[in-house]
Motif scaffolding. Structure first.
Motif, PDB file in Angstrom:
ATOM      1  N   UNK A 152      32.185  35.165  47.324  1.00  0.00           N
ATOM      2  CA  UNK A 152      33.530  35.571  47.746  1.00  0.00           C
ATOM      3  C   UNK A 152      33.378  36.833  48.580  1.00  0.00           C
ATOM      4  N   UNK A 153      33.667  36.724  49.875  1.00  0.00           N
ATOM      5  CA  UNK A 153      33.491  37.871  50.778  1.00  0.00           C
ATOM      6  C   UNK A 153      34.756  38.707  50.905  1.00  0.00           C
ATOM      7  N   UNK A 154      35.867  38.246  50.347  1.00  0.00           N
ATOM      8  CA  UNK A 154      37.090  39.054  50.350  1.00  0.00           C
ATOM      9  C   UNK A 154      36.874  40.270  49.445  1.00  0.00           C
ATOM     10  N   UNK A 155      37.334  41.443  49.851  1.00  0.00           N
ATOM     11  CA  UNK A 155      37.086  42.679  49.089  1.00  0.00           C
ATOM     12  C   UNK A 155      38.354  43.232  48.438  1.00  0.00           C
ATOM     13  N   UNK A 156      39.370  42.393  48.249  1.00  0.00           N
ATOM     14  CA  UNK A 156      40.613  42.844  47.628  1.00  0.00           C
ATOM     15  C   UNK A 156      40.349  43.290  46.196  1.00  0.00           C
ATOM     16  N   UNK A 157      40.794  44.514  45.856  1.00  0.00           N
ATOM     17  CA  UNK A 157      40.611  45.057  44.515  1.00  0.00           C
ATOM     18  C   UNK A 157      41.693  44.522  43.592  1.00  0.00           C
ATOM     19  N   UNK A 158      41.441  44.536  42.295  1.00  0.00           N
ATOM     20  CA  UNK A 158      42.423  44.100  41.317  1.00  0.00           C
ATOM     21  C   UNK A 158      43.223  45.301  40.839  1.00  0.00           C
ATOM     22  N   UNK A 159      44.547  45.089  40.702  1.00  0.00           N
ATOM     23  CA  UNK A 159      45.395  46.206  40.277  1.00  0.00           C
ATOM     24  C   UNK A 159      46.041  45.987  38.918  1.00  0.00           C
ATOM     25  N   UNK A 160      45.959  44.769  38.381  1.00  0.00           N
ATOM     26  CA  UNK A 160      46.534  44.510  37.058  1.00  0.00           C
ATOM     27  C   UNK A 160      45.866  43.292  36.444  1.00  0.00           C
ATOM     28  N   UNK A 161      46.304  42.930  35.247  1.00  0.00           N
ATOM     29  CA  UNK A 161      45.695  41.822  34.507  1.00  0.00           C
ATOM     30  C   UNK A 161      46.556  40.568  34.536  1.00  0.00           C
ATOM     31  N   UNK A 162      47.411  40.405  35.561  1.00  0.00           N
ATOM     32  CA  UNK A 162      48.295  39.231  35.616  1.00  0.00           C
ATOM     33  C   UNK A 162      47.598  37.999  36.164  1.00  0.00           C
ATOM     34  N   UNK A 163      46.443  38.184  36.774  1.00  0.00           N
ATOM     35  CA  UNK A 163      45.773  37.058  37.427  1.00  0.00           C
ATOM     36  C   UNK A 163      46.288  36.831  38.828  1.00  0.00           C
ATOM     37  N   UNK A 164      47.104  37.774  39.345  1.00  0.00           N
ATOM     38  CA  UNK A 164      47.688  37.614  40.667  1.00  0.00           C
ATOM     39  C   UNK A 164      47.095  38.562  41.700  1.00  0.00           C
ATOM     40  N   UNK A 165      46.129  39.375  41.323  1.00  0.00           N
ATOM     41  CA  UNK A 165      45.569  40.337  42.267  1.00  0.00           C
ATOM     42  C   UNK A 165      44.044  40.233  42.252  1.00  0.00           C
ATOM     43  N   UNK A 166      43.416  40.784  43.285  1.00  0.00           N
ATOM     44  CA  UNK A 166      41.961  40.778  43.370  1.00  0.00           C
ATOM     45  C   UNK A 166      41.449  39.591  44.160  1.00  0.00           C
ATOM     46  N   UNK A 167      40.180  39.647  44.494  1.00  0.00           N
ATOM     47  CA  UNK A 167      39.569  38.581  45.280  1.00  0.00           C
ATOM     48  C   UNK A 167      39.285  37.348  44.436  1.00  0.00           C
ATOM     49  N   UNK A 168      39.036  37.520  43.137  1.00  0.00           N
ATOM     50  CA  UNK A 168      38.843  36.401  42.222  1.00  0.00           C
ATOM     51  C   UNK A 168      39.960  36.464  41.199  1.00  0.00           C
ATOM     52  N   UNK A 169      40.781  35.425  41.159  1.00  0.00           N
ATOM     53  CA  UNK A 169      41.975  35.450  40.307  1.00  0.00           C
ATOM     54  C   UNK A 169      41.973  34.261  39.355  1.00  0.00           C
ATOM     55  N   UNK A 170      42.332  34.507  38.106  1.00  0.00           N
ATOM     56  CA  UNK A 170      42.518  33.425  37.146  1.00  0.00           C
ATOM     57  C   UNK A 170      43.665  33.779  36.220  1.00  0.00           C
ATOM     58  N   UNK A 171      44.538  32.816  35.972  1.00  0.00           N
ATOM     59  CA  UNK A 171      45.634  33.025  35.030  1.00  0.00           C
ATOM     60  C   UNK A 171      45.224  32.606  33.630  1.00  0.00           C
ATOM     61  N   UNK A 172      44.036  32.032  33.515  1.00  0.00           N
ATOM     62  CA  UNK A 172      43.485  31.672  32.211  1.00  0.00           C
ATOM     63  C   UNK A 172      42.277  32.540  31.919  1.00  0.00           C
ATOM     64  N   UNK A 173      41.577  32.219  30.865  1.00  0.00           N
ATOM     65  CA  UNK A 173      40.384  32.978  30.498  1.00  0.00           C
ATOM     66  C   UNK A 173      39.219  32.658  31.409  1.00  0.00           C
ATOM     67  N   UNK A 174      38.143  33.408  31.219  1.00  0.00           N
ATOM     68  CA  UNK A 174      36.922  33.181  31.993  1.00  0.00           C
ATOM     69  C   UNK A 174      35.743  33.166  31.026  1.00  0.00           C
ATOM     70  N   UNK A 175      34.907  32.150  31.139  1.00  0.00           N
ATOM     71  CA  UNK A 175      33.727  32.048  30.301  1.00  0.00           C
ATOM     72  C   UNK A 175      32.509  32.253  31.186  1.00  0.00           C
ATOM     73  N   UNK A 176      31.706  33.279  30.859  1.00  0.00           N
ATOM     74  CA  UNK A 176      30.539  33.619  31.667  1.00  0.00           C
ATOM     75  C   UNK A 176      29.315  33.546  30.765  1.00  0.00           C
ATOM     76  N   UNK A 177      28.397  32.633  31.058  1.00  0.00           N
ATOM     77  CA  UNK A 177      27.259  32.395  30.172  1.00  0.00           C
ATOM     78  C   UNK A 177      26.140  33.412  30.369  1.00  0.00           C
ATOM     79  N   UNK A 178      26.075  34.051  31.522  1.00  0.00           N
ATOM     80  CA  UNK A 178      25.000  35.002  31.791  1.00  0.00           C
ATOM     81  C   UNK A 178      25.583  36.403  31.950  1.00  0.00           C
ATOM     82  N   UNK A 179      24.746  37.355  32.359  1.00  0.00           N
ATOM     83  CA  UNK A 179      25.134  38.755  32.496  1.00  0.00           C
ATOM     84  C   UNK A 179      26.256  38.914  33.532  1.00  0.00           C
ATOM     85  N   UNK A 180      27.206  39.798  33.237  1.00  0.00           N
ATOM     86  CA  UNK A 180      28.284  40.148  34.167  1.00  0.00           C
ATOM     87  C   UNK A 180      28.041  41.568  34.642  1.00  0.00           C
TER      88      UNK A 180
END
Length: 190
Positions: A152-180
């Motif tokens: 994702x080359x977009x550099x939009x920062x996230x400003x809240x936890x609504x899932x409506x801001x930032x370059x990567x957005x999700x309104x549900x949970x996120x499961x990450x199997x490796x290091x974040x």
């Protein structure tokens, strides 16, 4: 000189065969020719170009066909084929350098084969695939599986936890199997 009745040949009795010219003769009709029956061309000469000088049936002008045209082998069109509707029962192979599909309403690519489905750009490795304009919204209506890397080359920062801001957005949970790795601040509301 009778322009009303003209000249008739073999019209008195039905079924009389009429032969004109030797088998190697050139027969010329100097004006229009009207055939009320069937023209049967038994010569099997194939056509090799669009000059009107090859093949068993030759015309240097256009051809108007009011009923169905059946082509027994290849159909080669040197110019543009303007088709109102196209129904392809076999394989579609396009040899040109560009394929342009343009529709003013809807462009629908569908396949009922749930095993093989639709593939895009899978024949050759390294072929770039672009979907949508740079300002288009692209929607995936069900799950999306990526076997490679999502960059994702977009550099939009996230400003809240609504899932409506930032370059990567999700309104549900996120499961990450490796290091974040988080490059800046990590803000957890919960």
């Amino acid at each position: 000189s009778n322009t009303s009745n003209g000249i008739t040949i073999g019209t008195a009795t039905s079924g009389v065969p009429i032969s004109i010219g030797h088998t190697t003769s050139e027969t010329t009709v100097n004006d229009n020719l009207t055939v009320t029956g069937i023209i049967d061309i038994t010569d099997t000469t194939d056509s090799s170009d669009a000059t009107g000088d090859t093949g068993a049936l030759r015309t240097e002008g256009g051809a108007s066909i009011a009923k169905k045209l059946y082509v027994g082998t290849d159909l080669d069109v040197d110019g543009t084929a303007n088709l109102d509707n196209t129904d392809i029962d076999g394989t579609l192979v396009v040899d040109g350098s560009n394929i342009s599909l343009d529709s003013t309403s809807t462009l629908n690519i569908d396949n009922s084969n749930t095993s093989n489905g639709i593939t895009i750009g899978t024949a050759t490795s390294g072929v770039p695939i672009s979907i949508g304009h740079t300002t288009s919204e692209t929607t995936v209506n069900d799950n999306l599986t990526v076997t490679g890397i999502i960059d994702i080359t977009d550099t939009t920062d996230s400003s809240d936890a609504t899932g409506d801001t930032g370059a990567l957005r999700t309104e549900g949970g996120a499961s990450i199997a490796k290091k974040l790795y988080v490059g800046t601040d990590l803000d957890v509301d919960g």
